[in-house]
Design an enzyme around this catalytic site. Sequence first.
Site, PDB file in Angstrom:
ATOM      1  CG  LEU A  44      -1.716  -1.465   1.200  1.00 31.76           C
ATOM      2  CD1 LEU A  44      -2.829  -1.410   2.645  1.00 31.76           C
ATOM      3  CD2 LEU A  44      -2.861  -1.826   0.163  1.00 31.76           C
ATOM      4  CG  HIS A  56      -3.423   1.199  -2.128  1.00 35.13           C
ATOM      5  ND1 HIS A  56      -1.982   1.249  -2.864  1.00 35.13           N
ATOM      6  CD2 HIS A  56      -3.754   0.369  -3.663  1.00 35.13           C
ATOM      7  CE1 HIS A  56      -1.553   0.181  -3.637  1.00 35.13           C
ATOM      8  NE2 HIS A  56      -2.868   0.175  -4.119  1.00 35.13           N
ATOM      9  CD  GLN A 102      -5.405  -8.086 -10.327  1.00 36.33           C
ATOM     10  OE1 GLN A 102      -6.450  -8.928 -10.230  1.00 36.33           O
ATOM     11  NE2 GLN A 102      -5.080  -7.249 -10.578  1.00 36.33           N
ATOM     12  CB  VAL A 132      -2.325   9.805  -4.526  1.00 32.80           C
ATOM     13  CG1 VAL A 132      -1.476  10.278  -4.448  1.00 32.80           C
ATOM     14  CG2 VAL A 132      -3.734   9.851  -4.265  1.00 32.80           C
ATOM     15  CB  SER A 161       2.401  -1.707  -5.912  1.00 29.37           C
ATOM     16  OG  SER A 161       1.587  -1.234  -5.170  1.00 29.37           O
TER      17      SER A 161
END
Length: 285
Positions: free
Chosen positions: A33, A37, A61, A176, A186
């Site tokens: 995170l 997040h 995925q 952000v 990440s």
Amino acid sequence: MRLLESRADLSAWQSETLSGGHSIGFVPTMGCLHDGHLSLVRTAAEENGRALASIFVNPAQFAEGEDYDRYPRTLEADMALLEQSGCDALFYPRESDIYPEGFQSIIAVEPLSSELCGAARPGHFQGVATVVAILLNLTMPTRCYLGLKDYQQFTILRRMVQDLAMPYTLVGMPTVREADGLAMSSRNRYLQGAEREQAAALYRGLSAARSAWSNGERDPQRLEATARAALTEAGIERIDYVAARHPLTLAPWQSADPIAPVVLMAAHVGAARLIDNLRLDDAAA
């Protein structure tokens, strides 16, 4: 903060929460995170009676050869950050909780899932849509908070919820960014040395396209070329796409469209595949 490690744990927490009359704000993540997040978690806590996050690195995925095995797993640090951000509970399921024995179903939102990032990562968005549908049905949130850095993902999930008449509200939250504009991700931790400075070119390219738009440019190919130029000038050679698209449908944007485009891009810097986007009429992004 409660740690919920199974469907049974989650169900018990839900019963307590709903019997208390509390709404649930849900933030699904794969962990590792960052403040992007955590901004979602803080908003979920502010706008709902209870904030729930999940951490699940979803194998469905990732294609063969992608970074599933080396994707950062930082549970202890993530739990501390979540608690500091006002999270009430973390759902941390086993793979068997998400995909029980005999699982065979896939959700495909087409053609949205087959272009842009979907063209570079076949099957990726089917894996995303399927796991998010499962998580929504397990957590049953009042609202689900998702970052708009993953703009195509949000558009696909919004379409899925609408098409399948799922009783959930998806809330898209602004990207952000670091001080130089790089979108928090990440995968930024994969960047080494000079690659970190090179990666900032993505936002420079998007900002250049926004400036061109503000100065009256309405040709989609020129807007794309303006954004792409910043990448090539920074020495980024592997560019998956730079595309001006309709912000609601992701259809190719046309000069006659009455709404400003979103420019989306994906490029490889070192070991990191980075994505970013910008609505060209958004002066604050």
